[in-house]
Design an enzyme around this catalytic site. Structure first.
Site, mmCIF file in Angstrom:
data_model
loop_
_atom_site.group_PDB
_atom_site.id
_atom_site.type_symbol
_atom_site.label_atom_id
_atom_site.label_comp_id
_atom_site.label_asym_id
_atom_site.label_seq_id
_atom_site.Cartn_x
_atom_site.Cartn_y
_atom_site.Cartn_z
ATOM 1 C CB SER A 160 49.529 -13.494 -4.989
ATOM 2 O OG SER A 160 49.809 -14.463 -5.960
ATOM 3 C CE LYS B 238 49.393 -15.168 -9.513
ATOM 4 N NZ LYS B 238 48.538 -14.019 -9.159
#
Length: 529
Positions: free
Chosen positions: A418, A443
Site C-alpha cells: 500500500s 496492493k
C-alpha cells in the site's frame, strides 16, 4: 496491544468520523456525502481526500446524484457530490414497508429509482438496516467499479434488506452486509465493527488512552504475556517487564482472551486506573512471583519510527556514519517524526541513509506522500491515480525541498504494501533511491474510510494507482534493484523496542549489509541522489 493485520489494512487517503449527535428533525436533511479538494504539497497540511461529516437523520434525507460524482479528483474540488436517501415515516413501524426514492440528474441522463423493503421488528436489526442504507449509498457514489462487479447494486440493497427481515441479532444482520460487499469482488471494500475501527484509529492517530503495554498470546502456552512496555509509559513506571504474564485485569481472569480483547480492557479514559495481576517466573506452585499493580491510564504516544546511527570505517580509515530509519506504519505522525529523526542524524554528521519499509502494511496515503517530500526536490510526480471513470490524475509536489540529498537505499519485502509501495515507487522512479530486498506485496488500490452512525466503519476502494513511471503495482508489486534474504529481521514491535539502543540486530541483518554495500558503491562513484 495486538498488532493490526498486515496487508489487508489500509491504504487510506483520509478518514473523518461522523458527528456524535443525531438529527431529530422531522424535515429532510441537507447532507453532504463526499467532497474532494486539491492537494497542496507545499506544506504538511494537505489532504488528498476529505470525507465530510454527515449528520444522521433517521433514514430521512433527499437524494440528488450527479452522473460522475464520487470520482477521485485530487486536482479540483468536486462540489455537490451528494447521495442521500428519503424514507417514509413508517421506517420504525412494525413490519412496515419502506420506500427509498433515488433520483439522479446529469446533462446527459436523468434517472429515478424506488426500492421497497420490509422493516425488521427487532430493534437491533432495524439499526443495522439503517447502517446498510448508509453503506449502500456510499458504495453507489464512490466505489472504483461503476458497474459494481457487473451486478445491479440497487437490486442488491433490496435483496439484502429482505434477507435481514427475519433475523433477530445484529451480528447476523452485519454478516448480511459483509456478504453483500463481498459480491463486489474487492477484498479491501468491507465493513468493520466499532471495536475493530477503534483499533484502526489508534494505529492511524498514533495515540491511545491506556497504560502502554504491548501484549500477545504466547503460542506454546496460550498465556497472555507482556511483549514490552512503551518507554516512559505508566506500565513502565509501575515496574511491569517483558515476559510478565497477565493473570487478571480488574479482578477478571483472562482465560481464553486474545491480545486484542485484553488490550480493550487495559484501555480507558485518561485519569482512571486499572489493576493488573501479574506473574513473573516459571512456577505456579506457590504465591511467589504473583503481584498486583494499579496502573493509571494516560494518553500514550505510539511512534512508528525507530532510528539509529550505524558507524563504520571506510577502507582509507575514515569514520563513516549511516542513518538507519525503520518506518512501521503510515500514521498521521509518521512524516513529522521521520523529519525529526532525519534532522537529528544530519546534525550528527550522517552521510548516507537506509529507509526500512519491510513488513510495513501501509496506512494513510497522505502520510506516505508527506514522507516522500522529505527526500525529493522540485515538482516530481509522486503517484498517478486512476478514478472510477478511468481518468489518470498525477499527484505532484509543488516546489519541493528535500531535507537531505545524501545517498539513500530503501529496504522492501513481501510485507511492504500500500502506502509503502507508493513511497518506494516515488523514491525509485524519481531516481532518488535504490531498492533492496524482495518484491513488494502488490496492493495498488486506495480506500476511503467513513465512520457510520453506529460506530462501525466502511472501507471503500475509491481509486487505483500507478507509480510515477506508470508501473502497475496491483497484484504485481515492485521488484527491487538488488535482492537479499535477511538472516535476522525483527518481526515485532516488541523486538525492536527490546533492541533499542543496541546495534546488534542491525549488524546481523544481511539486507542491511547489502544496503551498506550499495551505499558505498554510490559514494565511490561520487553520486548523490
Amino acid at each position: 496491544m495486538k498488532a493490526l493485520c498486515p496487508k489487508s489494512d489500509f491504504d487510506l487517503l483520509h478518514f473523518s468520523p461522523s458527528p456524535s449527535s443525531t438529527c431529530k428533525s422531522s424535515k429532510p436533511c441537507s447532507n453532504l456525502c463526499h467532497q474532494f479538494r486539491s492537494p497542496n504539497f507545499s506544506n504538511h497540511n494537505n489532504s488528498v481526500f476529505h470525507s465530510s461529516s454527515r449528520s444522521r437523520c433517521c433514514f430521512r434525507a433527499r437524494c440528488k446524484k450527479q452522473s460522475n460524482e464520487g470520482s477521485f479528483r485530487p486536482a479540483a474540488l468536486k462540489k455537490d457530490a451528494t447521495l442521500m436517501t428519503r424514507v417514509g415515516r413508517t421506517v420504525f413501524g412494525i413490519a412496515a414497508a419502506t420506500v427509498i426514492s433515488v433520483s439522479g440528474h446529469s446533462s446527459a441522463l436523468a434517472e429515478s429509482l424506488t426500492v421497497a423493503f420490509p422493516v425488521s421488528r427487532a430493534r437491533e436489526v432495524n439499526t443495522v438496516q439503517r447502517t446498510l442504507v448508509e453503506a449502500w449509498g456510499l458504495i453507489r457514489e464512490t466505489f472504483i467499479d461503476p458497474t459494481f462487479n457487473h451486478q445491479d447494486w440497487d437490486l442488491k440493497l433490496q435483496q439484502t434488506m429482505v434477507e435481514m427481515f427475519p433475523l433477530r441479532s445484529a451480528d447476523a444482520a452485519y454478516s448480511k452486509i459483509s456478504g453483500m460487499l463481498a459480491t463486489l469482488g474487492d477484498p479491501f471494500t468491507r465493513i468493520v465493527s466499532p471495536k475493530e475501527y477503534q483499533s484502526f484509529r489508534i494505529g492511524s492517530d498514533g495515540n491511545l488512552q491506556g497504560v502502554g503495554l504491548y501484549i500477545n498470546v504466547e503460542p506454546s502456552s496460550g498465556h497472555l504475556v507482556v511483549l514490552s512496555c512503551i518507554e516512559g509509559s505508566p506500565a513502565a513506571r509501575a515496574g511491569i517487564h517483558e515476559g510478565d504474564e497477565l493473570i487478571e485485569i480488574d479482578g477478571q481472569k483472562l482465560d481464553g482472551l486474545d491480545g486484542e480483547a485484553a488490550a480493550q480492557k487495559l484501555r480507558g479514559r485518561v485519569g482512571t486506573s486499572v489493576t493488573v495481576k501479574l506473574h513473573s517466573g516459571t512456577g505456579f506452585d506457590d504465591n511467589s512471583g504473583f503481584r498486583e499493580v494499579k496502573v493509571p491510564r494516560e494518553v500514550i504516544r505510539i511512534s512508528p519510527i525507530y532510528s539509529a546511527v550505524i558507524p563504520h570505517k571506510t577502507p582509507d580509515g575514515h569514520l563513516s556514519k549511516t542513518g538507519y530509519v525503520r518506518l512501521s506504519s503510515f500514521s498521521q505522525t509518521a512524516a513529522t517524526e521521520m523529519e525529526n529523526a532525519i534532522q537529528e542524524m544530519e546534525d550528527q554528521g550522517v552521510q548516507s541513509y537506509i529507509l526500512d519499509l519491510r513488513n510495513n502494511p501501509g496506512g494513510l496515503v497522505k502520510a506516505g506522500l508527506d514522507v516522500a517530500q522529505i527526500w525529493l526536490d522540485g515538482d516530481e510526480t509522486l503517484v498517478n491515480t486512476i478514478d472510477r471513470d478511468g481518468n489518470m490524475l498525477p499527484i505532484s509536489m509543488i516546489d519541493g525541498h528535500a531535507l537531505t540529498h545524501d545517498p539513500l537505499v530503501v529496504l522492501v519485502n513481501e510485507g511492504s504494501a500500500s502506502a509503502s509501495e507508493i513511497l518506494a515507487g516515488a523514491l525509485h522512479d524519481n531516481g532518488r533511491a535504490i531498492l533492496v530486498g524482495h518484491r513488494t506485496f502488490g496492493k495498488g488500490k486506495i480506500q476511503s474510510v467513513t465512520e457510520l452512525h453506529d460506530g462501525s466503519a466502511l472501507f471503500i476502494t475509491v481509486a487505483k494507482y500507478l507509480s510515477p513511471a506508470l508501473h502497475d503495482i496491483d497484484q504485481v508489486g515492485i521488484a527491487p534493484d538488488v535482492q537479499c534474504t535477511p538472516d535476522m529481521l525483527a518481526s515485532t514491535m516488541g523486538s525492536f523496542l527490546k533492541e533499542k539502543g543496541s546495534l546488534s540486530s542491525l549488524e546481523a541483518d544481511s539486507c542491511i549489509m547489502v544496503a551498506e554495500h550499495e551505499l558505498e558503491n554510490q559514494e565511490s562513484k561520487g553520486t548523490a541522489s
